[in-house]
Design a protein around this motif. Structure first.
Motif, short mmCIF file in Angstrom:
data_model
loop_
_atom_site.label_atom_id
_atom_site.label_comp_id
_atom_site.label_asym_id
_atom_site.label_seq_id
_atom_site.Cartn_x
_atom_site.Cartn_y
_atom_site.Cartn_z
N LEU A 11 0.85 -1.20 0.00
CA LEU A 11 0.00 0.00 0.00
C LEU A 11 0.88 1.24 0.00
CD1 LEU A 11 -2.72 1.50 0.34
CD2 LEU A 11 -2.45 1.20 2.82
N ASP A 12 0.68 2.11 -1.00
CA ASP A 12 1.39 3.39 -1.08
C ASP A 12 0.58 4.32 -1.97
OD1 ASP A 12 3.34 5.51 -1.69
OD2 ASP A 12 4.79 4.14 -0.77
N LEU A 18 4.85 2.55 -5.79
CA LEU A 18 4.11 1.28 -5.73
C LEU A 18 4.52 0.35 -6.86
CD1 LEU A 18 1.93 0.13 -3.86
CD2 LEU A 18 0.22 0.92 -5.49
N ASN A 19 4.64 0.93 -8.07
CA ASN A 19 5.04 0.11 -9.23
C ASN A 19 6.46 -0.41 -9.08
OD1 ASN A 19 2.56 0.44 -10.45
ND2 ASN A 19 3.19 2.22 -11.65
N SER A 20 7.34 0.43 -8.56
CA SER A 20 8.72 0.02 -8.35
C SER A 20 8.79 -1.13 -7.35
CB SER A 20 9.54 1.22 -7.85
OG SER A 20 10.85 0.83 -7.53
N LEU A 21 8.00 -1.00 -6.28
CA LEU A 21 7.95 -2.04 -5.26
C LEU A 21 7.41 -3.35 -5.83
CD1 LEU A 21 8.45 -2.58 -2.26
CD2 LEU A 21 6.14 -1.74 -1.80
N GLY A 22 6.34 -3.25 -6.61
CA GLY A 22 5.76 -4.46 -7.20
C GLY A 22 6.70 -5.15 -8.16
N ARG A 23 7.43 -4.36 -8.95
CA ARG A 23 8.37 -4.94 -9.92
C ARG A 23 9.49 -5.68 -9.21
NH1 ARG A 23 8.51 -0.87 -12.69
NH2 ARG A 23 10.25 0.25 -11.68
N LEU A 24 10.01 -5.07 -8.13
CA LEU A 24 11.08 -5.71 -7.37
C LEU A 24 10.63 -7.05 -6.78
CD1 LEU A 24 13.84 -5.69 -5.92
CD2 LEU A 24 12.74 -4.40 -4.07
N LEU A 25 9.43 -7.08 -6.25
CA LEU A 25 8.95 -8.32 -5.64
C LEU A 25 8.75 -9.41 -6.68
CD1 LEU A 25 6.40 -6.97 -2.99
CD2 LEU A 25 8.82 -7.47 -2.74
N ARG A 26 8.15 -9.04 -7.83
CA ARG A 26 7.93 -10.06 -8.88
C ARG A 26 9.24 -10.63 -9.39
NH1 ARG A 26 3.89 -6.30 -10.26
NH2 ARG A 26 5.26 -5.31 -11.79
N GLN A 27 10.27 -9.78 -9.50
CA GLN A 27 11.58 -10.25 -9.97
C GLN A 27 12.20 -11.27 -9.01
OE1 GLN A 27 13.74 -6.58 -10.39
NE2 GLN A 27 12.92 -6.13 -12.44
N ASN A 28 11.78 -11.23 -7.77
CA ASN A 28 12.31 -12.15 -6.77
C ASN A 28 11.33 -13.29 -6.45
OD1 ASN A 28 15.02 -11.08 -5.37
ND2 ASN A 28 13.80 -9.31 -6.06
N GLY A 29 10.38 -13.52 -7.37
CA GLY A 29 9.46 -14.65 -7.21
C GLY A 29 8.42 -14.47 -6.13
N ILE A 30 8.16 -13.22 -5.76
CA ILE A 30 7.18 -12.93 -4.72
C ILE A 30 5.92 -12.37 -5.37
CG2 ILE A 30 6.68 -11.52 -2.67
CD1 ILE A 30 9.74 -11.51 -2.13
N LYS A 31 4.78 -12.93 -5.00
CA LYS A 31 3.52 -12.48 -5.56
C LYS A 31 3.02 -11.27 -4.79
CE LYS A 31 -1.07 -14.21 -6.84
NZ LYS A 31 -1.99 -15.37 -6.79
N ALA A 32 2.73 -10.18 -5.51
CA ALA A 32 2.35 -8.93 -4.84
C ALA A 32 1.03 -8.40 -5.40
CB ALA A 32 3.44 -7.88 -5.02
N GLU A 33 0.22 -7.85 -4.50
CA GLU A 33 -0.99 -7.13 -4.89
C GLU A 33 -0.82 -5.69 -4.42
OE1 GLU A 33 -4.78 -8.80 -4.13
OE2 GLU A 33 -4.12 -10.88 -4.48
N LEU A 34 -1.06 -4.72 -5.34
CA LEU A 34 -0.73 -3.31 -5.10
C LEU A 34 -1.99 -2.48 -4.90
CD1 LEU A 34 1.95 -3.01 -7.94
CD2 LEU A 34 2.25 -3.86 -5.60
N PHE A 35 -1.95 -1.58 -3.93
CA PHE A 35 -3.11 -0.73 -3.64
C PHE A 35 -2.64 0.69 -3.33
CE2 PHE A 35 -4.48 -5.00 -2.73
CZ PHE A 35 -5.78 -5.04 -3.22
N GLU A 36 -3.44 1.68 -3.80
CA GLU A 36 -3.18 3.09 -3.49
C GLU A 36 -4.13 3.58 -2.40
OE1 GLU A 36 -2.71 5.69 -6.97
OE2 GLU A 36 -2.72 3.88 -8.19
N VAL A 52 2.59 -11.24 4.21
CA VAL A 52 3.20 -9.98 4.63
C VAL A 52 2.37 -8.82 4.10
CG1 VAL A 52 5.31 -8.57 4.63
CG2 VAL A 52 5.48 -11.06 4.51
N ILE A 53 2.21 -7.78 4.94
CA ILE A 53 1.50 -6.56 4.53
C ILE A 53 2.46 -5.39 4.72
CG2 ILE A 53 -0.43 -5.02 5.00
CD1 ILE A 53 -1.99 -7.45 6.03
N ILE A 54 2.71 -4.64 3.62
CA ILE A 54 3.65 -3.51 3.64
C ILE A 54 2.86 -2.23 3.36
CG2 ILE A 54 5.69 -2.49 2.56
CD1 ILE A 54 6.57 -5.29 1.77
N SER A 55 3.11 -1.22 4.16
CA SER A 55 2.39 0.05 3.95
C SER A 55 3.34 1.24 4.13
CB SER A 55 1.23 0.17 4.94
OG SER A 55 0.62 1.44 4.85
#
Length: 433
Positions: A11-12, A18-36, A52-55
């Motif tokens: 959440l950001d 948010l997009n930068s964070l999502g891209r980094l996670l996907r590159q490391n095999g982590i599934k991410a759902e993004l919210f504004e 995990v929940i990141i805000s």
């Protein structure tokens, strides 16, 4: 740990972050759902179990500390991480101290550090979930065991009372009968035979080996007969127990159920208490799980303190049990079963009884009863006063009349009635006199 991918909610209110964070996670095999939006993110937390929940900390309408506190109330097992700027450090410390947040990472973050923190947090989250699942499973098993024990107590009480009543009536009716031992055993053996989960043929084989062992040990005829009756009734205590305890092999039971199963000799002793003439049989059955080295149950008796009937029954029972646990050819099964008994001679079993079993099997002795010559008759050919040379059983294995029964007009009439319902006449063995 589970092989499922780590699931993270981010959440950001800044889309680029948010997009930068999502891209980094996907590159490391982590599934991410993004919210504004914090409100939309909370709705998703209600639907999905995130690891995990990141805000972000600074956001309009709902800051990160408030969002993560609300997320905790919805999904307490998820690990919660706050992204903060340097100027937010005081608010971040207050948020952590106030509860609900497991850690924080300062912006701009280092990719390696962020991924490492997420992996650690996800591992802790999954461990917590697995621990909760295990605790729930243990709780459920404890509840099932508690219910089993409760039902078992009720069932034991009810069935024990019923069988005691039958035995009491039989005791009174046969008080002056010379063959009251045999009559009682035949009655209870029929109870075993009628139970779909108990193997009456197995009981018969245990009784046969008990008799052979007693004879090989040069024990008296009375003791040999007693051990044979103990073999027939070694499973009678199971009649008062829940079928789930004996409808499958003992080694497949859970540890707690094994403990309950091993109490069936005590239940048998209670059942047989009204039949005073079977006190020796009852004692042999009660002590059948004692071991020669003193490590058995229920009393931990050792050596000569264990009744001889119980020691004979233990060898016969376990030998037959091992025969039943394999589908291999009978010769191999006998050899394997004998080797197992020999292995525990001197620890579980009395060495002399093990040697007696070796003698019995090596000579291929079989129990034989001298009945003289016999004639084979149908029910229509029977006459009062004739003596049965062999016991008569129904098609289901239930004993109709015992060996040695002297036929009466009443018993002949019943046999003729049963024969009329069969496609073929009986073949009844009658002792020639």
């Amino acid at each position: 740990m589970s092989d499922d991918p780590i699931l993270v909610l981010c959440l950001d209110d800044e889309k680029s972050v948010l997009n930068s964070l999502g891209r980094l996670l996907r590159q490391n095999g982590i599934k991410a759902e993004l919210f504004e939006s914090g409100f939309e993110a909370l709705e998703r937390v209600r639907e999905v179990s995130f690891d995990v929940i990141i805000s972000d900390m600074r956001m309009p309408k709902m800051d990160g500390a408030e969002f993560l506190t609300n997320a905790k109330a919805i999904s307490p097992d998820a690990r919660r991480i706050l992204l903060t700027g340097y100027s937010d450090i005081e608010d971040t410390i207050n948020a952590i101290n106030g509860g609900g947040i497991h850690g924080y990472i300062q912006k701009p973050w280092k990719n390696e550090q962020l991924i490492l923190e997420i992996n650690k947090a996800a591992e802790l989250s999954k461990l917590k979930k697995q621990n909760d699942e295990l605790q729930n499973k243990v709780k459920l098993q404890n509840e099932e065991l508690k219910e089993l024990n409760s039902n078992l107590e009720s069932l034991v009480e009810k069935r024990t009372a019923q069988i005691k009543q039958v035995l009491k009536q039989l005791e009174l009716a046969n008080e002056n009968e010379k063959k009251e031992h045999k009559s009682t055993v035949e009655l209870l053996y029929n109870f075993i035979n009628a139970n779909p989960y108990l193997d009456a043929e197995k009981a018969k084989n245990i009784a046969k080996v008990c008799f052979q062992l007693a004879k090989a040990l040069s024990l008296s005829s009375e003791v040999a007969d007693m051990t044979r009756m103990a073999g027939y009734l070694s499973q009678v205590g199971l009649l008062a127990m829940d079928p789930s305890l004996y409808s499958k092999p003992f080694h497949e039971l859970e540890p707690e159920k094994k403990k309950v199963y091993l109490t069936h000799p005590s239940t048998a002793q209670l059942m047989l208490m009204p039949a005073q003439h079977l006190s020796d049989v009852s004692e042999a059955i009660y002590s059948q799980f004692e071991k020669y080295n003193g490590q058995g149950v229920p009393k931990g008796l050792k050596g000569k303190d264990i009744p001889i009937g119980a020691q004979i029954l233990a060898v016969a029972r376990d030998y037959i049990d091992h025969l039943y646990q394999s589908q291999r050819p009978m010769s191999e099964r006998k050899e394997n079963a004998l080797e197992i008994i020999k292995m525990y001679g001197g620890s579980f079993y009395h060495p002399k009884i093990v040697n007696a079993l070796l003698s019995v099997l090596s000579k291929d002795q079989a129990e034989t009863e001298k009945v003289g010559s016999m004639s084979i008759l149908t029910a229509q050919q029977l006459k009062p006063g004739m003596e049965l040379g062999l016991a008569m059983h129904s098609a289901q294995g239930i004993m109709l009349l015992p060996k040695g029964h002297v036929l009466t007009e009443s018993s002949i009439a019943k046999l003729q009635q049963l024969e009329s319902q069969r496609p073929n006449p009986f073949r009844i063995m009658i002792v020639d006199k």
